[in-house]
Design a protein around this motif. Structure first.
Motif, PDB file in Angstrom:
ATOM      1  N   SER A 256       0.830  -1.210   0.000  1.00  6.97           N
ATOM      2  CA  SER A 256       0.000   0.000   0.000  1.00  6.97           C
ATOM      3  C   SER A 256       0.862   1.257   0.000  1.00  6.97           C
ATOM      4  O   SER A 256       0.495   2.263  -0.603  1.00  6.97           O
ATOM      5  CB  SER A 256      -0.948  -0.007   1.207  1.00  6.97           C
ATOM      6  N   SER A 257       2.024   1.209   0.644  1.00  6.68           N
ATOM      7  CA  SER A 257       2.919   2.365   0.633  1.00  6.68           C
ATOM      8  C   SER A 257       3.468   2.611  -0.768  1.00  6.68           C
ATOM      9  O   SER A 257       3.574   3.762  -1.217  1.00  6.68           O
ATOM     10  CB  SER A 257       4.072   2.145   1.618  1.00  6.68           C
ATOM     11  N   THR A 258       3.802   1.522  -1.464  1.00  9.57           N
ATOM     12  CA  THR A 258       4.299   1.650  -2.837  1.00  9.57           C
ATOM     13  C   THR A 258       3.251   2.275  -3.748  1.00  9.57           C
ATOM     14  O   THR A 258       3.544   3.195  -4.526  1.00  9.57           O
ATOM     15  CB  THR A 258       4.714   0.274  -3.380  1.00  9.57           C
ATOM     16  N   ILE A 259       2.025   1.774  -3.660  1.00 12.57           N
ATOM     17  CA  ILE A 259       0.952   2.307  -4.499  1.00 12.57           C
ATOM     18  C   ILE A 259       0.684   3.769  -4.162  1.00 12.57           C
ATOM     19  O   ILE A 259       0.523   4.616  -5.061  1.00 12.57           O
ATOM     20  CB  ILE A 259      -0.334   1.467  -4.338  1.00 12.57           C
ATOM     21  N   SER A 260       0.650   4.114  -2.885  1.00 11.56           N
ATOM     22  CA  SER A 260       0.375   5.494  -2.473  1.00 11.56           C
ATOM     23  C   SER A 260       1.468   6.437  -2.948  1.00 11.56           C
ATOM     24  O   SER A 260       1.195   7.549  -3.429  1.00 11.56           O
ATOM     25  CB  SER A 260       0.245   5.566  -0.950  1.00 11.56           C
ATOM     26  N   GLY A 261       2.728   6.007  -2.808  1.00 10.01           N
ATOM     27  CA  GLY A 261       3.828   6.848  -3.256  1.00 10.01           C
ATOM     28  C   GLY A 261       3.834   7.034  -4.757  1.00 10.01           C
ATOM     29  O   GLY A 261       4.052   8.140  -5.266  1.00 10.01           O
ATOM     30  N   MET A 262       3.577   5.947  -5.494  1.00 13.59           N
ATOM     31  CA  MET A 262       3.556   6.042  -6.949  1.00 13.59           C
ATOM     32  C   MET A 262       2.380   6.882  -7.424  1.00 13.59           C
ATOM     33  O   MET A 262       2.488   7.620  -8.414  1.00 13.59           O
ATOM     34  CB  MET A 262       3.493   4.640  -7.557  1.00 13.59           C
ATOM     35  N   LEU A 263       1.258   6.814  -6.717  1.00 14.61           N
ATOM     36  CA  LEU A 263       0.102   7.626  -7.091  1.00 14.61           C
ATOM     37  C   LEU A 263       0.419   9.108  -6.939  1.00 14.61           C
ATOM     38  O   LEU A 263       0.018   9.928  -7.787  1.00 14.61           O
ATOM     39  CB  LEU A 263      -1.107   7.247  -6.231  1.00 14.61           C
ATOM     40  N   THR A 264       1.130   9.486  -5.891  1.00 14.50           N
ATOM     41  CA  THR A 264       1.526  10.888  -5.719  1.00 14.50           C
ATOM     42  C   THR A 264       2.406  11.338  -6.874  1.00 14.50           C
ATOM     43  O   THR A 264       2.250  12.448  -7.398  1.00 14.50           O
ATOM     44  CB  THR A 264       2.259  11.061  -4.372  1.00 14.50           C
ATOM     45  N   GLN A 265       3.335  10.487  -7.311  1.00 17.94           N
ATOM     46  CA  GLN A 265       4.182  10.831  -8.448  1.00 17.94           C
ATOM     47  C   GLN A 265       3.364  10.987  -9.728  1.00 17.94           C
ATOM     48  O   GLN A 265       3.560  11.926 -10.505  1.00 17.94           O
ATOM     49  CB  GLN A 265       5.253   9.760  -8.648  1.00 17.94           C
ATOM     50  N   VAL A 266       2.451  10.060  -9.953  1.00 18.32           N
ATOM     51  CA  VAL A 266       1.641  10.082 -11.176  1.00 18.32           C
ATOM     52  C   VAL A 266       0.766  11.329 -11.232  1.00 18.32           C
ATOM     53  O   VAL A 266       0.639  11.979 -12.277  1.00 18.32           O
ATOM     54  CB  VAL A 266       0.776   8.803 -11.251  1.00 18.32           C
TER      55      VAL A 266
END
Length: 617
Positions: A256-266
């Motif tokens: 979930s941390s990976t998805i959340s961090g990548m979503l912020t980048q996107v």
């Protein structure tokens, strides 16, 4: 969530069928309220309810198609054809040429139904991970189907009848492994499967299987794989976030941390993230979610679930599932999605699938340790080790000897049965839990037979990949995905799982076994590839998740106690569970170990609550 339903091989006219298909469509939108579309034909009908952009209902000259999901066509010729004549006609044309090719052409999460009353043919399919479920029943020459089994039971030809085997398997697994269901004669399509119907006959077969061949060969360099992985991950998150008000579950775990961090980048701005906490020692992981949020700069939201929340939501969570479902994490997932929905979010991104693709579950390392014993020469095992360990004087009183005995006893159990060494029902004993009459109608060996069937289906050669393939089915399709999808449906929320993007799934199959499980180090490649992206506290933390402290709360919360006692009191009248076991469970067992025995209270309570939501069951 919404979904589709329908049939082929029943009816006299489209006008007559309109009322039946409208009745079957009722359960599709009862929680999220999406508009229902219907396509009645003379001998078939379809209904569809889904968010805008995720629904396609097509009808032309005796053929109807319903497609639910966020799908894409990768083939350029098909894309061009769809641009000219529409996606519905393109898929129907492809189906007529090669039925299985339709499934292979669709990428993403979907459920599909095509019916042709003139030829008497039909196609059903679910996506490669069965993210969107699809169940069916053949009654005579009538094929009835739906993404919720509740719809199937509303058709005149297929009234529901409870299958005792389904109930037994539920108590064993806390869910019911497909293709079987809680209803007699009703089956669920497996991940990556399609069903073809021709003149009253059906055939189910896979159109996709996970390919581990490349990864079990020479493999590829870490550097090349790392950059490709991060690119695919970013693309998967971007695709899942497109065209909607987006948010993400954030438990503070690796996925979930990976998805959340990548979503912020996107997004190029702080992503909205949502976490659930518990005021119970040993259960609250909120601090890790805060670490991830601070690291990535997300717009973070928190909610602490209370025992009152649990008592209020139990009937609703039971109702949203179309068969008994005992994963208690469904409840915090619901409150998390509800919090996001109130904040204006319309789709949540979940991290489900990361463990099963990249080797993150603790049992993978444990089974690796047990498998070492198999490599010890048999003459040494049977001629020296086992006689010494099991005949050691006063061995029961020596801790190291007891551990050695336990290790050998478990290591000698073959896979996949070894995964169920500590099964809760097995610990109690089926004869102690169920009534004699009920046990006469159930096959006690069926749960392990289910595991053996699914374990043997994979063509993987290595232990880790065989376990991963099993978990695609048992852990994801039968358990985790229904938990999140149904909880989001109850909250009126759409959900997507970027790790289950087709390209990422295929990529994971190219990793070597050692890149997934390096000795006993879980998800080695994943953590190495993202160690410059994730905070170190997240990479090194122990796995936890949205565990619910139900057993602990049950000890001191009158409303929960009353709900559990009332539920199990009614359950004892159904002739399934022994009354004396219920008494012992609520009395002695809970006092001895509330956390452990509270799991069985939850499983039995949720079964009774499911019965209450469906009086006809």
């Amino acid at each position: 969530m919404s979904g589709l339903s329908g049939w082929i091989g029943y009816g006299a006219s489209a006008a007559d069928n309109q009322g039946v298909i409208e009745k079957m469509a009722g359960p599709l939108a009862r929680f999220d309220g999406h508009a229902v579309q219907t396509a009645p034909l003379a001998r078939a009908a379809l209904a569809l309810a889904a968010p805008e952009g995720s629904a396609l209902l097509y009808r032309h000259e005796g053929v109807a198609l319903a497609l639910w999901g966020n799908v894409a066509l990768r083939d350029q010729a098909l894309l061009a054809q769809a641009g000219e004549q529409g996606l519905g006609q393109t898929l129907v044309d492809l189906w007529r040429r090669a039925p299985q090719a339709v499934c292979e052409a669709l990428h993403g999460a979907f459920a599909l139904a095509i019916v042709d009353e003139k030829s008497g043919e039909a196609l059903l399919a679910t996506d490669r991970m069965a993210t969107f479920p699809l169940s069916w029943r053949l009654a005579g020459e009538t094929l009835v189907f739906g993404t919720t089994m509740d719809a199937i039971g509303l058709h005149p030809a297929t009234p529901h009848e409870i299958d005792p085997q389904g109930l037994y398997n539920y108590v064993y697994f806390h869910m019911i492994p497909g293709p079987a269901t809680v209803h007699k004669h009703v089956q669920r399509l497996q991940p990556g499967y399609c069903l073809t119907y021709r003149q009253g006959r059906v055939e189910t077969k896979p159109y996709w299987n996970m390919d581990f061949t490349h990864g079990e060969g020479a493999g590829e360099s870490f550097g090349t794989l790392k950059e490709e992985f991060k690119s695919l991950l970013r693309s998967a998150v971007a695709e899942a976030a497109e065209g909607t008000q987006i948010g993400a579950f954030l438990s503070g775990g690796t996925d979930s941390s990976t998805i959340s961090g990548m979503l912020t980048q996107v997004l190029g701005k702080p992503a909205k993230t949502y976490s659930i906490g518990f005021e119970a020692q040993g259960y609250d992981e909120m601090e890790y979610a805060r670490i991830a949020s601070r690291h990535f700069g997300t717009e973070h939201h928190e909610y602490y679930v209370t025992p009152d929340d649990v008592a209020a939501a139990i009937p609703q969570v039971a109702a949203v599932h179309d068969q008994p479902f005992g994963n208690a994490s469904a409840l915090p997932a619901y409150y998390c999605a509800r919090m996001a929905r109130a904040d204006g979010v319309t789709r949540m991104l979940g991290g489900d699938g990361g463990d099963e693709l990249f080797g993150g579950n603790e049992r993978y390392s444990k089974q690796h340790v047990f498998a070492i014993y198999d490599r010890v020469p048999a003459v040494l095992r049977k001629g020296l080790l086992e006689p010494v360990v099991f005949n050691f004087p006063a061995g029961d009183a020596i801790k190291v000897v007891r551990k050695a005995r336990s290790y050998i006893e478990q290591a000698k159990v073959g896979m996949p049965a070894r995964l169920e060494t500590y099964n809760l029902l097995g610990r109690y004993g089926a004869a102690q839990v169920f009534t004699d009459d009920f046990l006469k109608s159930a096959n006690l060996g069926d749960p392990l037979a289910c595991l053996e069937r699914d374990y043997g289906r994979s063509e993987a050669k290595t232990l880790i990949n065989k376990m991963l393939a099993l978990d695609f089915k048992i852990t994801l399709a039968d358990n985790d995905l229904p938990k999140v999808v149904r909880s989001c449906e109850l909250a009126g929320m759409d959900v997507a799982f970027p790790f289950l993007n087709d390209a990422l799934v295929a990529f994971s199959g190219r990793l070597t076994p050692q890149q997934k499980l390096n000795g006993t180090q879980l998800r080695w490649f994943f953590k190495e590839a993202l160690k410059d992206f994730l905070p170190m506290e997240i990479i090194t933390k122990e796995k936890h998740g949205f565990g619910l402290p139900f057993g602990v709360w049950l000890q001191g919360h009158p409303q929960l106690q009353a709900l559990a006692t009332d539920s199990l009191s009614d359950l004892r009248q159904r002739g399934i569970v022994r009354p004396e076991f219920i008494d012992q469970l609520l009395g002695q067992h809970l006092k001895e170990h509330a956390g452990y025995h509270g799991t069985m209270v939850w499983v039995l309570m949720m079964m009774e609550q499911w019965f209450r939501q469906r009086p006809q069951a």
